[in-house]
Design a protein around this motif. Structure first.
Motif, PDB file in Angstrom:
ATOM      1  N   GLU A 152      27.977  -0.273   3.725  1.00 32.39           N
ATOM      2  CA  GLU A 152      27.642   0.807   2.796  1.00 32.39           C
ATOM      3  C   GLU A 152      28.727   0.995   1.738  1.00 32.39           C
ATOM      4  O   GLU A 152      28.433   1.164   0.549  1.00 32.39           O
ATOM      5  N   ARG A 153      29.986   0.993   2.144  1.00 35.96           N
ATOM      6  CA  ARG A 153      31.084   1.184   1.186  1.00 35.96           C
ATOM      7  C   ARG A 153      31.114   0.058   0.167  1.00 35.96           C
ATOM      8  O   ARG A 153      31.268   0.279  -1.047  1.00 35.96           O
ATOM      9  N   GLU A 154      30.986  -1.175   0.634  1.00 34.60           N
ATOM     10  CA  GLU A 154      31.043  -2.332  -0.251  1.00 34.60           C
ATOM     11  C   GLU A 154      29.860  -2.346  -1.220  1.00 34.60           C
ATOM     12  O   GLU A 154      30.021  -2.674  -2.409  1.00 34.60           O
ATOM     13  N   SER A 174      33.959 -10.060   3.755  1.00 29.17           N
ATOM     14  CA  SER A 174      33.121  -9.276   2.844  1.00 29.17           C
ATOM     15  C   SER A 174      33.442  -7.792   2.874  1.00 29.17           C
ATOM     16  O   SER A 174      32.828  -7.019   2.144  1.00 29.17           O
ATOM     17  N   ARG A 175      34.405  -7.380   3.695  1.00 32.61           N
ATOM     18  CA  ARG A 175      34.765  -5.965   3.766  1.00 32.61           C
ATOM     19  C   ARG A 175      35.793  -5.660   2.685  1.00 32.61           C
ATOM     20  O   ARG A 175      36.980  -5.490   2.941  1.00 32.61           O
ATOM     21  N   TYR A 176      35.293  -5.571   1.444  1.00 33.68           N
ATOM     22  CA  TYR A 176      36.165  -5.384   0.286  1.00 33.68           C
ATOM     23  C   TYR A 176      36.807  -4.004   0.237  1.00 33.68           C
ATOM     24  O   TYR A 176      37.843  -3.825  -0.395  1.00 33.68           O
ATOM     25  N   GLY A 177      36.164  -3.011   0.858  1.00 40.37           N
ATOM     26  CA  GLY A 177      36.615  -1.637   0.678  1.00 40.37           C
ATOM     27  C   GLY A 177      38.073  -1.439   1.036  1.00 40.37           C
ATOM     28  O   GLY A 177      38.874  -0.958   0.223  1.00 40.37           O
ATOM     29  N   THR A 178      38.446  -1.792   2.256  1.00 39.28           N
ATOM     30  CA  THR A 178      39.830  -1.633   2.704  1.00 39.28           C
ATOM     31  C   THR A 178      40.778  -2.476   1.870  1.00 39.28           C
ATOM     32  O   THR A 178      41.881  -2.042   1.507  1.00 39.28           O
ATOM     33  N   GLN A 179      40.350  -3.700   1.554  1.00 38.35           N
ATOM     34  CA  GLN A 179      41.196  -4.614   0.774  1.00 38.35           C
ATOM     35  C   GLN A 179      41.474  -4.041  -0.613  1.00 38.35           C
ATOM     36  O   GLN A 179      42.638  -4.010  -1.070  1.00 38.35           O
ATOM     37  N   LEU A 180      40.433  -3.569  -1.292  1.00 38.00           N
ATOM     38  CA  LEU A 180      40.611  -3.022  -2.638  1.00 38.00           C
ATOM     39  C   LEU A 180      41.421  -1.730  -2.609  1.00 38.00           C
ATOM     40  O   LEU A 180      42.236  -1.486  -3.519  1.00 38.00           O
ATOM     41  N   ASP A 181      41.206  -0.889  -1.594  1.00 38.57           N
ATOM     42  CA  ASP A 181      41.985   0.345  -1.481  1.00 38.57           C
ATOM     43  C   ASP A 181      43.478   0.038  -1.442  1.00 38.57           C
ATOM     44  O   ASP A 181      44.280   0.689  -2.127  1.00 38.57           O
ATOM     45  N   ALA A 182      43.856  -0.955  -0.645  1.00 35.70           N
ATOM     46  CA  ALA A 182      45.269  -1.296  -0.509  1.00 35.70           C
ATOM     47  C   ALA A 182      45.838  -1.800  -1.826  1.00 35.70           C
ATOM     48  O   ALA A 182      46.943  -1.411  -2.242  1.00 35.70           O
ATOM     49  N   PHE A 183      45.098  -2.649  -2.525  1.00 38.76           N
ATOM     50  CA  PHE A 183      45.592  -3.175  -3.794  1.00 38.76           C
ATOM     51  C   PHE A 183      45.610  -2.113  -4.882  1.00 38.76           C
ATOM     52  O   PHE A 183      46.502  -2.108  -5.740  1.00 38.76           O
ATOM     53  N   HIS A 184      44.645  -1.202  -4.848  1.00 41.84           N
ATOM     54  CA  HIS A 184      44.652  -0.134  -5.850  1.00 41.84           C
ATOM     55  C   HIS A 184      45.867   0.766  -5.658  1.00 41.84           C
ATOM     56  O   HIS A 184      46.526   1.146  -6.637  1.00 41.84           O
ATOM     57  N   ASP A 228      28.244   0.251  -2.318  1.00 43.02           N
ATOM     58  CA  ASP A 228      28.489   1.303  -3.310  1.00 43.02           C
ATOM     59  C   ASP A 228      29.457   0.811  -4.389  1.00 43.02           C
ATOM     60  O   ASP A 228      29.233   1.026  -5.584  1.00 43.02           O
ATOM     61  N   LEU A 229      30.529   0.133  -3.968  1.00 45.70           N
ATOM     62  CA  LEU A 229      31.473  -0.443  -4.929  1.00 45.70           C
ATOM     63  C   LEU A 229      30.784  -1.454  -5.834  1.00 45.70           C
ATOM     64  O   LEU A 229      30.996  -1.464  -7.052  1.00 45.70           O
ATOM     65  N   MET A 230      29.953  -2.306  -5.235  1.00 42.25           N
ATOM     66  CA  MET A 230      29.293  -3.343  -6.026  1.00 42.25           C
ATOM     67  C   MET A 230      28.318  -2.745  -7.025  1.00 42.25           C
ATOM     68  O   MET A 230      28.149  -3.285  -8.127  1.00 42.25           O
ATOM     69  N   GLY A 231      27.677  -1.639  -6.681  1.00 41.05           N
ATOM     70  CA  GLY A 231      26.788  -0.987  -7.636  1.00 41.05           C
ATOM     71  C   GLY A 231      27.533  -0.560  -8.892  1.00 41.05           C
ATOM     72  O   GLY A 231      27.051  -0.754 -10.015  1.00 41.05           O
ATOM     73  N   LYS A 232      28.729  -0.004  -8.712  1.00 42.55           N
ATOM     74  CA  LYS A 232      29.534   0.427  -9.855  1.00 42.55           C
ATOM     75  C   LYS A 232      30.047  -0.772 -10.662  1.00 42.55           C
ATOM     76  O   LYS A 232      30.007  -0.773 -11.898  1.00 42.55           O
ATOM     77  N   ILE A 233      30.532  -1.790  -9.958  1.00 41.70           N
ATOM     78  CA  ILE A 233      31.092  -2.953 -10.652  1.00 41.70           C
ATOM     79  C   ILE A 233      30.006  -3.725 -11.373  1.00 41.70           C
ATOM     80  O   ILE A 233      30.181  -4.168 -12.517  1.00 41.70           O
ATOM     81  N   ASP A 234      28.852  -3.897 -10.726  1.00 44.73           N
ATOM     82  CA  ASP A 234      27.747  -4.613 -11.372  1.00 44.73           C
ATOM     83  C   ASP A 234      27.276  -3.886 -12.620  1.00 44.73           C
ATOM     84  O   ASP A 234      26.906  -4.515 -13.622  1.00 44.73           O
ATOM     85  N   ALA A 235      27.264  -2.559 -12.577  1.00 47.16           N
ATOM     86  CA  ALA A 235      26.815  -1.791 -13.738  1.00 47.16           C
ATOM     87  C   ALA A 235      27.753  -1.977 -14.922  1.00 47.16           C
ATOM     88  O   ALA A 235      27.312  -2.056 -16.078  1.00 47.16           O
ATOM     89  N   ALA A 236      29.050  -2.062 -14.655  1.00 50.28           N
ATOM     90  CA  ALA A 236      30.029  -2.185 -15.731  1.00 50.28           C
ATOM     91  C   ALA A 236      30.298  -3.636 -16.120  1.00 50.28           C
ATOM     92  O   ALA A 236      30.604  -3.934 -17.270  1.00 50.28           O
TER      93      ALA A 236
END
Length: 313
Positions: A292-294, A171-181, A296-304
């Motif tokens: 907290e990081r994840e 569930s620690r998407y932050g590091t995973q998404l950073d690397a792919f981005h 925050d990311l989910m708040g942005k993704i859920d909104a869009a």
């Protein structure tokens, strides 16, 4: 766009990279309904995340599940996996995002420069608990509670249990998404990484699919959206659940059932015995404080609903 009749795709060029228990199977099913998209066979190869890794998973049931699915076949197999007239061939392995150190290198090695990647993400606590109930309902989870499973997780990882058992770590998407981005979300080809909200996908599938089709430059299509796949939850009847789990662990029975019934029918039958379930309030609060990081990311993704990775940074 080029005339699709003049294009012959020879390998997957769209990858659903995760996350586990976040709707990736549902999204793959929907995208596979588009006339210009075809699912790879098998849908989940684990070729990019685990294909070169000398890994023999040791968790309960791992040998008969992911151990049977992993493809360590030569690159020539991958290169011919998607041969056909469609514009896009889709492969979906949740190990791709989790094992990003290996998979990013292998995507660059084995995929074309215009490959597209889709990450469908869910509230990290809900995702972790869903993985626990999913393995519990199939008779593999040995811990009697989610809290005990979380306490055992570090040792399970050390002992080589496959990634689905990594409830908190996956569930620690932050590091995973950073690397792919950094690898695919920037450059002259544009943002090739799209993030999709599980909540919006399940609540508003038509809206989300229209957005994804626009991002992929695909014409609009009609999708059958009422097929729930890989459902999880608390069993309504322990007796029925034990029977389902027992049958799932018998290879001959499992093979016959898969041949006779499509995935969405099998999941509808399993889902009839499942009720909604969630982690305790105390456990949720404890986990959310470390996500907290994840969150925050989910708040942005859920909104869009759907968001290119560049909009997250």
């Amino acid at each position: 766009m080029d005339d699709p009749e003049r294009i012959r795709v020879t390998q997957p060029n769209v990858l659903i990279i995760g996350a586990a228990r976040a709707g990736s199977t549902y999204l793959a099913d929907l995208l596979g309904q588009h006339p210009q998209v075809r699912l790879s066979v098998p849908k989940e190869t684990h070729f990019l995340g685990l294909g070169e890794h000398d890994f023999a998973p040791t968790g309960p049931g791992d040998a008969s599940t992911i151990g049977r699915e992993m493809r360590r076949t030569p690159a020539e197999w991958w290169a011919s996996l998607g041969e056909g007239p469609e514009l896009f061939v889709l492969e979906s392995s949740v190990s791709t995002m989790y094992f990003h150190e290996r998979s990013i290198r292998r995507i660059r090695q084995y995929c074309t420069d215009d490959v597209r990647l889709v990450a469908v993400l869910r509230d990290p606590v809900d995702r972790a608990h869903s993985a626990y109930t999913y393995l519990s309902n199939r008779g593999f989870e040995t811990a009697s509670t989610f809290e005990l499973a979380l306490a055992e997780e570090p040792q399970r990882i050390t002992d080589g249990w496959q990634h689905l058992w990594h409830y908190e770590a996956m569930s620690r998407y932050g590091t995973q998404l950073d690397a792919f981005h950094q690898a695919f979300g920037v450059g002259h080809l544009g943002d090739r990484l799209l993030c999709v909200s599980f909540r919006r996908l399940t609540a508003e599938p038509e809206f989300v699919m229209n957005q994804i089709c626009e991002w992929m430059h695909l014409p609009a299509a009609t999708f059958t959206t009422n097929r729930k796949l890989n459902a999880s939850g608390a069993p309504r009847s322990a007796i029925v659940q034990r029977a389902i789990a027992g049958a799932a662990q018998l290879a001959p029975v499992q093979k016959l059932v898969k041949q006779a019934l499509p995935l969405h029918v099998r999941d509808r039958i399993r889902g009839m015995n499942l009720a909604d379930a969630s982690a305790s309030a105390e456990t949720r609060n404890h986990l959310r404080s470390s996500f907290e990081r994840e969150l925050d990311l989910m708040g942005k993704i859920d909104a869009a609903g759907v968001m290119p990775s560049g909009d997250l940074v």
